[in-house]
Design a protein around this motif. Structure first.
Motif, PDB file in Angstrom:
ATOM      1  N   ASP A 211      38.009  41.835  38.833  1.00  0.00           N
ATOM      2  CA  ASP A 211      39.277  42.402  38.444  1.00  0.00           C
ATOM      3  C   ASP A 211      40.367  41.735  38.374  1.00  0.00           C
ATOM      4  O   ASP A 211      41.098  41.179  39.405  1.00  0.00           O
ATOM      5  N   PRO A 212      41.143  41.801  37.239  1.00  0.00           N
ATOM      6  CA  PRO A 212      42.254  40.807  36.944  1.00  0.00           C
ATOM      7  C   PRO A 212      43.561  41.435  37.604  1.00  0.00           C
ATOM      8  O   PRO A 212      44.383  40.932  37.343  1.00  0.00           O
ATOM      9  N   VAL A 258      43.893  35.437  37.457  1.00  0.00           N
ATOM     10  CA  VAL A 258      45.001  35.607  37.018  1.00  0.00           C
ATOM     11  C   VAL A 258      46.324  35.723  38.144  1.00  0.00           C
ATOM     12  O   VAL A 258      46.101  36.795  38.927  1.00  0.00           O
ATOM     13  N   SER A 259      47.134  34.745  38.136  1.00  0.00           N
ATOM     14  CA  SER A 259      48.318  34.989  38.999  1.00  0.00           C
ATOM     15  C   SER A 259      49.743  34.728  38.661  1.00  0.00           C
ATOM     16  O   SER A 259      49.965  33.658  37.825  1.00  0.00           O
ATOM     17  N   SER A 264      48.079  47.022  36.007  1.00  0.00           N
ATOM     18  CA  SER A 264      46.733  47.912  35.859  1.00  0.00           C
ATOM     19  C   SER A 264      46.840  49.012  34.404  1.00  0.00           C
ATOM     20  O   SER A 264      46.016  49.648  34.315  1.00  0.00           O
ATOM     21  N   GLU A 265      48.304  48.998  34.045  1.00  0.00           N
ATOM     22  CA  GLU A 265      48.361  49.554  32.804  1.00  0.00           C
ATOM     23  C   GLU A 265      48.112  48.934  31.662  1.00  0.00           C
ATOM     24  O   GLU A 265      48.191  47.926  31.461  1.00  0.00           O
ATOM     25  N   PRO A 266      47.537  49.723  30.759  1.00  0.00           N
ATOM     26  CA  PRO A 266      47.458  49.096  29.425  1.00  0.00           C
ATOM     27  C   PRO A 266      48.667  48.392  28.689  1.00  0.00           C
ATOM     28  O   PRO A 266      49.644  48.792  28.993  1.00  0.00           O
ATOM     29  N   VAL A 267      48.567  47.315  27.989  1.00  0.00           N
ATOM     30  CA  VAL A 267      49.461  46.465  27.434  1.00  0.00           C
ATOM     31  C   VAL A 267      49.458  46.570  25.882  1.00  0.00           C
ATOM     32  O   VAL A 267      48.127  45.915  25.610  1.00  0.00           O
ATOM     33  N   ARG A 273      41.360  44.404  31.482  1.00  0.00           N
ATOM     34  CA  ARG A 273      40.200  43.489  31.276  1.00  0.00           C
ATOM     35  C   ARG A 273      40.148  43.016  29.648  1.00  0.00           C
ATOM     36  O   ARG A 273      39.589  42.010  29.471  1.00  0.00           O
ATOM     37  N   GLY A 274      40.519  43.873  28.774  1.00  0.00           N
ATOM     38  CA  GLY A 274      40.427  43.438  27.493  1.00  0.00           C
ATOM     39  C   GLY A 274      41.708  42.283  27.256  1.00  0.00           C
ATOM     40  O   GLY A 274      41.345  41.437  26.600  1.00  0.00           O
ATOM     41  N   HIS A 275      42.965  42.483  27.840  1.00  0.00           N
ATOM     42  CA  HIS A 275      43.796  41.367  27.942  1.00  0.00           C
ATOM     43  C   HIS A 275      43.318  39.912  28.303  1.00  0.00           C
ATOM     44  O   HIS A 275      43.291  39.022  27.919  1.00  0.00           O
ATOM     45  N   TRP A 276      42.733  40.297  29.548  1.00  0.00           N
ATOM     46  CA  TRP A 276      42.104  39.136  30.226  1.00  0.00           C
ATOM     47  C   TRP A 276      41.141  38.522  29.419  1.00  0.00           C
ATOM     48  O   TRP A 276      41.014  37.086  29.322  1.00  0.00           O
TER      49      TRP A 276
END
Length: 347
Positions: A211-212, A258-259, A264-267, A273-276
């Motif tokens: 989970d990113p 990712v750090s 958790s909101e769409p960008v 997970r799509g962004h990731w």
């Protein structure tokens, strides 16, 4: 379950996704040359690469639905691949196809795209279309099993007229099918000889284990011990229940932790997970943390010895982009693939 011997993994054909190497300044001919020199024998051809190469040849923008122009360019791409001793294993990624309301403009567009892509496939000489499980929001589509199965059955039948196959993939941010079991149940229900699975080490581990948006990089709704146990059970089920002939390929990539974590909101409409997936996916053994060997072993235990394909989107640990020389990168990707295969053997 099938033993995984060194001799058997050495028979596995290796491909590379054209979208997952280089930057905007690297032309398709350069990409193909680098992939071929590294020892890969096929590519997954990315549709955006066709459009971009068409624009390069014509020195002007080409609409993605100008299929007559794209068919002409597909002919040239096939020649380029042959000159580099590469076959075109698959055309990808066909997205947001299933679930649109009957009679809607979106559904008509989805099927028009399918017809156009089939014309391109005929010219390319590939027999496989990758379809990603839709990520269209729930308020716009039907994700009832009946609607999804009906649409995919219709597409499989369209493809069958040309002896083409449909490789259905779980995208870990999909609206209705984020896991391997989701797409396997759908493929089983579609019940056509020319539909199978496009499995992916990132998508599978990314949906069930990672989970990113968390500090730990893993799903935190359950204790870590339970998470590991659940994932192992899932991989065992995959190995025992999916027939090898229903797996069409396994895509290979890892993921960066990712750090700081992603929000958790769409960008810009894209789920975390799509962004990731788009920006944080290195090749194996190059900074990632997912249990990708567990996924690959489960697939190999089914007896599958078909295509392994490198599909990476390596924007670096911060996802902002990464510069590299593509010939060396393709060679490193081949070494990474070979290491993965050997690490998955029982010997």
């Amino acid at each position: 379950m099938e033993p995984i011997t060194t001799a058997s993994v050495q028979t596995i054909p290796l491909a590379y996704a054209s979208c997952s190497i280089g930057s905007s300044s690297d032309t398709l001919p350069r990409k193909l040359e680098a992939i071929s020199k590294a020892g890969f024998t096929a590519i997954e051809l990315s549709f955006p690469d066709i459009v971009k190469y068409a624009e390069h040849l014509k020195s002007q923008p080409i609409p993605s639905d100008n299929f007559s122009e794209l068919v002409n360019v597909a002919n040239e791409i096939r020649d380029l691949c042959e000159a580099n001793s590469l076959t075109i294993m698959m055309l990808q990624p066909f997205a947001n196809f299933e679930g649109w309301p009957r009679g809607s403009t979106e559904r008509e567009d989805a099927f028009a795209r399918a017809r156009g892509w089939i014309e391109i496939m005929k010219v390319l000489g590939t027999d496989m279309l990758q379809v990603g499980a839709t990520d269209t929001p729930l308020d716009k589509i039907s994700t009832t099993r009946e609607a999804v199965v009906s649409d995919l059955r219709e597409l499989a039948d369209m493809l069958a007229q040309h002896n083409f196959r449909l490789a259905y993939e779980n995208w870990c941010w999909s609206t209705h099918a984020p896991g391997w079991k989701d797409v396997w149940e759908i493929v089983s229900a579609v019940d056509r000889p020319n539909i199978g699975l496009c499995l992916d080490t990132f998508q599978t581990a990314g949906s069930e284990w990672a989970d990113p948006t968390t500090e730990s990089g893993v799903i935190e709704e359950v204790p870590y011990g339970a998470l590991r146990k659940n994932f192992a059970a899932s991989m065992d089920e995959l190995a025992r229940t999916v027939p090898p002939e229903k797996i069409y390929l396994l895509q290979i990539s890892d993921a960066y932790k990712v750090s700081p974590p992603l929000t958790s909101e769409p960008v810009e409409g894209l789920r975390p997970r799509g962004h990731w997936s788009h920006d944080y996916r290195p090749m194996p053994y190059d900074g990632g943390y997912l249990p990708i060997e567990d996924v690959a072993k489960a697939v190999l235990k089914t007896g599958f010895r078909g295509w392994f394909s490198m599909e990476i989107f390596d924007g670096g640990p911060d996802g902002s982009g990464k510069k590299y020389e593509i010939e060396g990168y393709a060679k490193k990707a081949m070494e990474s693939m070979q290491k993965l295969l050997l690490n998955c053997t029982d010997e």
